[in-house]
Design an enzyme around this catalytic site. Structure first.
Site, short mmCIF file in Angstrom:
data_model
loop_
_atom_site.label_atom_id
_atom_site.label_comp_id
_atom_site.label_asym_id
_atom_site.label_seq_id
_atom_site.Cartn_x
_atom_site.Cartn_y
_atom_site.Cartn_z
N HIS A 139 0.83 -1.21 0.00
CA HIS A 139 0.00 0.00 0.00
C HIS A 139 0.87 1.26 0.00
CE1 HIS A 139 -3.86 -2.14 0.84
NE2 HIS A 139 -3.05 -2.99 1.43
N ASN A 143 -10.26 -2.86 2.56
CA ASN A 143 -9.96 -2.87 1.13
C ASN A 143 -11.25 -2.64 0.35
OD1 ASN A 143 -7.20 -3.38 1.22
ND2 ASN A 143 -7.41 -5.59 1.02
FE1 HDE Z 1 -2.44 -4.82 5.42
N1 HDE Z 1 -0.64 -4.01 5.90
N2 HDE Z 1 -1.80 -6.62 5.98
N3 HDE Z 1 -4.19 -5.67 4.79
N4 HDE Z 1 -3.10 -3.04 4.79
C1 HDE Z 1 -0.29 -2.73 5.76
O1 HDE Z 1 0.79 -1.43 7.38
C2 HDE Z 1 -0.69 -6.87 6.72
C3 HDE Z 1 -4.54 -6.99 4.90
C4 HDE Z 1 -4.36 -2.73 4.38
O2 HDE Z 1 -3.17 3.48 3.98
C5 HDE Z 1 1.02 -2.40 6.41
O3 HDE Z 1 1.11 0.79 7.72
C6 HDE Z 1 -0.62 -8.25 7.09
C7 HDE Z 1 -5.95 -7.17 4.69
C8 HDE Z 1 -4.43 -1.35 4.04
O4 HDE Z 1 -1.57 3.33 5.46
C9 HDE Z 1 1.42 -3.72 7.06
C10 HDE Z 1 -1.72 -8.84 6.52
C11 HDE Z 1 -6.44 -5.92 4.44
C12 HDE Z 1 -3.17 -0.83 4.28
C13 HDE Z 1 0.30 -4.64 6.65
C14 HDE Z 1 -2.45 -7.82 5.85
C15 HDE Z 1 -5.33 -5.00 4.50
C16 HDE Z 1 -2.36 -1.91 4.77
C17 HDE Z 1 2.03 -1.78 5.50
C18 HDE Z 1 -2.13 -10.29 6.55
C19 HDE Z 1 -7.88 -5.53 4.13
C20 HDE Z 1 -2.69 0.58 4.02
C21 HDE Z 1 2.13 -0.32 5.91
C22 HDE Z 1 -2.24 -10.85 7.84
C23 HDE Z 1 -8.80 -5.83 5.17
C24 HDE Z 1 -2.95 1.46 5.19
C25 HDE Z 1 1.30 -0.21 7.07
C26 HDE Z 1 -2.53 2.88 4.86
C27 HDE Z 1 -1.04 -1.78 5.16
C28 HDE Z 1 0.25 -5.92 7.05
C29 HDE Z 1 -3.64 -8.09 5.11
C30 HDE Z 1 -5.50 -3.61 4.26
C31 HDE Z 1 2.79 -4.27 6.69
C32 HDE Z 1 0.48 -8.89 7.89
C33 HDE Z 1 -6.72 -8.49 4.77
C34 HDE Z 1 -5.64 -0.61 3.49
O5 HDE Z 1 1.47 -3.61 8.44
#
Ligand code: HDE
Length: 717
Positions: A83, A156
């Site tokens: 993201h 999302n």
């Molecule tokens: Fe994320 N995800 N994600 N994700 N995600 C990040 O956090 C992660 C997942 C989502 O505009 C990171 O600050 C893991 C699902 C958004 O700043 C990080 C897993 C969904 C954003 C991270 C998921 C998301 C992130 C990277 C699986 C939808 C952007 C930078 C267990 C429900 C937020 C940060 C923004 C961002 C980890 C899966 C949505 C690395 C480990 C499912 C919208 O922490």
């Protein structure tokens, strides 16, 4: 000037460099503050570094130069690992009705209350500088600054996810992003590593259907849904919990572009989505969504065909209707992209009293990851001191020190319990008002295993596919064919088709045909029987849920000298009444002299404004103008693309020569004659359908499917 006292400037407030009482220089442009170093020392020369003689060596004592370069060298912070590319805006959430029977969350306590909000939209795979129209999932992260703390719904625009266990997230993301040896492709899943991983991970199948659908190429961030994905809990004051799934429903309806358009948009305007959002907010056309709740209890969870903790499954709206409980309005762009959009730290673990987690394994994994990632990205434990991350309600705790600590408590007490008493003793916990975890009973062996009910990977993928209109199904088929067409390894292509055979036989056959696969592979072995009785859910289709009108959309009018001024005025006013805009595209950016002799400025020069920038086009040249346009390749592309992308095309009679010269057949219902000002209304009414899909003539005839009979929705009128 010798003897002249150097003017002093006071850099003070964090808001800006011109502090109260700061001295200024008089310049042609008016008063401007004096340039200083970060330490506040006034600068006399910002053009030349300090040297011995004009051609001599540079001097280390040039503190201003050293500070300036030092700071520049450290301007970047690590971009988000996923993201990375995002765009955000401020706004508010307004509660429709108190929901105190369901939750004690303060944000839902009072009708009409407005809670400040900050929302960041993003793509997932691309780097920070990647184009907006990549085929990708869009992040939809909402920070609600409630009276009882920050509540982040980090969602999302797709309601399910690729994987069920967070331990696979690094693998998924490694596979999706650029391949490590070559560093490409960027912001694209159309490569071997991605399809290799997902084809070896059948739980991805449902999400792949969404990712290959038009959901992954939205027309605007304003025109897409958002989903919290996981099942959460809402808990009321009596401690009664209700399961919930969060939905954001766009007021302007859903709309996507077609893939060929997305490809061209990325070249024409890599910032298409952010520019669109910026322009909408700046013009006062504030993007708006309604928050919808799908509420259900343990009883439903037990009887539902799938496990509600499985993030690769959704609950169809037909089964659990959505209750709309408030609206989210984005009404202010950021002041500074870095300070706000880049430094905002969303964290799934930011919940408030009245909201709670479930055991969804992905959610539990995320609760660890988001805090961890902020430390790396923002460089220390005090990132919540940044204004964009700080709560807007009172807060008090004993955490202290660390890099860049801005909020430093006064007084002696920095621990508790303490016996200093009263205010001097600092804050105390509150069993009554504080967050209480819902006391769920848990027991079981420690093990690494998935619930049996998580193992059906195809039934909902199939349900999604049969819920689409034939047009949308065609787009899904083409997207698979495109992406797999970029996959070099035949075995991977075949493996994907083997999964598609479990989704829909006709889809698998059509993709295989496009890939030149003569003999279909055997279907992948499903871990659980595939259910073919799940009925289509119209909520899953974009086209079955058309926008209420043409509001928020844009018509590009191709104009020349002599364009009918009255028609232009009529078109503009009808579009304005609809909430839409008209932009003029002329042979030159200097504009045109219209039929009434008035000069009208152009918004765009034709060479810089392909028709992909617009939702519909109007071809309005004079007779001479049409002859001129016929000589311009950009005019041909403008028109040819509008046709190929199924846009409505309003046109004056004079445009006929242009059409003939370019060889465009104009006899389909997507061409709307504009004989005069009176026809403007009819054209805009037609545009409300957004696209004239009948032009996409090559829809495949329905074929028998291996996974059972397919009953797609009827083709739209
Ligand atoms: Fe994320 N995800 N994600 N994700 N995600 C990040 O956090 C992660 C997942 C989502 O505009 C990171 O600050 C893991 C699902 C958004 O700043 C990080 C897993 C969904 C954003 C991270 C998921 C998301 C992130 C990277 C699986 C939808 C952007 C930078 C267990 C429900 C937020 C940060 C923004 C961002 C980890 C899966 C949505 C690395 C480990 C499912 C919208 O922490």
């Amino acid at each position: 000037m010798p003897g002249k006292k150097t003017p002093r400037s006071v850099q003070s407030s964090p808001q800006g460099f011109r502090g109260k009482g700061g001295e200024t220089h008089q310049t042609a442009g008016g008063d401007v503050p004096v340039l200083t170093t970060q330490q506040g020392s006034p600068v006399s020369d910002d053009q030349n570094s300090l040297r011995i003689g004009a051609r001599g060596p540079a001097l280390l004592e040039d503190a201003h130069f050293r500070e300036k370069i030092f700071h520049f060298d450290h301007e970047r912070i690590p971009e988000r690992v996923v993201h990375a590319r995002g765009f955000a805006a401020h706004g508010f959430f307004e509660t429709y009705e108190p929901l105190t029977d369901i939750t004690r969350a303060d944000i839902f306590a009072r009708k009409g209350e407005r809670t400040p909000a900050f929302v960041r939209f993003s793509t997932v795979a691309g780097n920070k500088g990647s184009p907006d129209l990549a085929r990708d999932v869009r992040g939809f992260a909402v920070k609600l600054y409630t009276q009882e703390g920050n509540w982040d719904i980090v969602g999302n625009n797709i309601p399910v996810f690729f994987i069920q266990d967070p331990i696979k997230f690094p693998d998924l993301i490694h596979a999706a992003k650029e391949e490590p040896d070559r560093g490409f492709p960027q912001a694209a899943t159309a490569h071997d590593n991605f399809w290799d991983f997902v084809s070896l991970t059948p739980e991805s199948t449902h999400m792949l259907m969404w990712a290959m659908s038009d959901r992954a190429i939205p027309r605007s961030l304003r025109f897409m849904e958002g989903f919290g994905v996981h099942t959460f809990r809402l808990v009321n004051a009596e401690g009664r919990a209700t399961f919930v799934k969060f939905h954001w429903k766009p007021k302007g309806g859903m709309q996507s572009v077609v893939w060929n358009e997305a490809v061209k948009l990325n070249g024409a305007d890599a910032d298409f989505h952010r520019r669109d959002m910026w322009a909408a907010i700046q013009s006062g056309d504030f993007p708006e969504w309604e928050l919808g709740l799908q509420l259900f209890d343990e009883e439903f969870a037990k009887t539902f065909a799938f496990d509600v903790l499985d993030p690769t499954k959704l609950i169809p709206e037909e089964q659990v209707p959505i209750r709309r409980v408030g609206r989210l309005v984005l009404d202010r762009v950021v002041d500074n992209f870095f300070a706000e959009t880049e430094q905002v730290a969303f964290m799934t673990q930011n919940i408030v009293p009245g909201v709670d987690f479930t055991n969804d394994p992905l959610l539990q994994g995320r609760n660890f990851s988001y805090l961890d990632t902020q430390l790396k990205r923002l460089g220390g434990p005090n990132f919540v001191h940044l204004p964009i991350n700080a709560p807007k309600c009172p807060f008090a705790h004993f955490q202290q020190d660390g890099h860049m600590a801005f909020h430093n408590p006064k007084g002696r007490a920095n621990y508790e319990p303490n016996s200093w008493g009263g205010a001097a003793g600092g804050p105390r916990e509150s069993p009554k008002h504080g967050f209480v975890t819902h006391p769920v009973e848990e027991s079981g062996a420690k093990l690494r295993a998935r619930p049996e009910r998580f193992a059906d990977h195809y039934s909902q993928a199939r349900q999604f596919y049969i819920s689409q209109t034939p047009v949308e199904q065609g787009h899904i088929r083409d997207a698979f064919a495109f992406e797999l067409g970029k996959v070099e390894t035949l075995a991977i292509r075949l493996r994907v088709v083997s999964h598609l055979l479990n989704v829909d036989g006709a889809l698998a056959a059509a993709v295989a045909e496009k890939l030149g696969i003569a003999k279909l592979p055997a279907a992948a072995e499903p871990a659980r029987p595939i259910r073919t009785d799940l009925p289509p859910s119209s909520a899953l289709s974009i086209l079955l849920n058309p926008p209420p009108n043409f509001g928020g959309r844009k018509v590009g009018a191709l104009v020349t000298d002599g364009t009918d001024a009255a028609l232009l005025t009529a078109l503009r006013s009808v579009l304005e009444a609809e909430g839409a805009t008209l932009e003029l595209v002329a042979p030159s950016i200097a504009g045109i002299v219209a039929s009434d002799g008035n000069t009208i400025a152009a918004h765009h020069a034709l060479v810089a404004a392909p028709s992909v920038l617009f939702d519909a086009v109007a071809i309005l040249p004079s007779t001479d103008g049409a002859a001129l346009l016929a000589t311009m390749p950009a005019a041909r592309d403008f028109l040819a693309d509008a046709v190929a992308h199924c846009k409505f095309i309003g046109h004056v009679e004079a445009a006929g020569t242009l059409f003939a010269k370019i060889g465009v057949p104009t006899d389909d219902g997507g061409f709307v004659p504009l004989r005069g000002a009176a026809d403007a209304t009819g054209f805009v009414v037609r545009c409300r359908a957004m696209r004239f899909w009948d032009r996409e003539a090559d829809l495949p005839p329905p074929r028998p499917t291996s996974a059972g009979p397919t009953k797609p929705h009827k083709k739209q009128a």
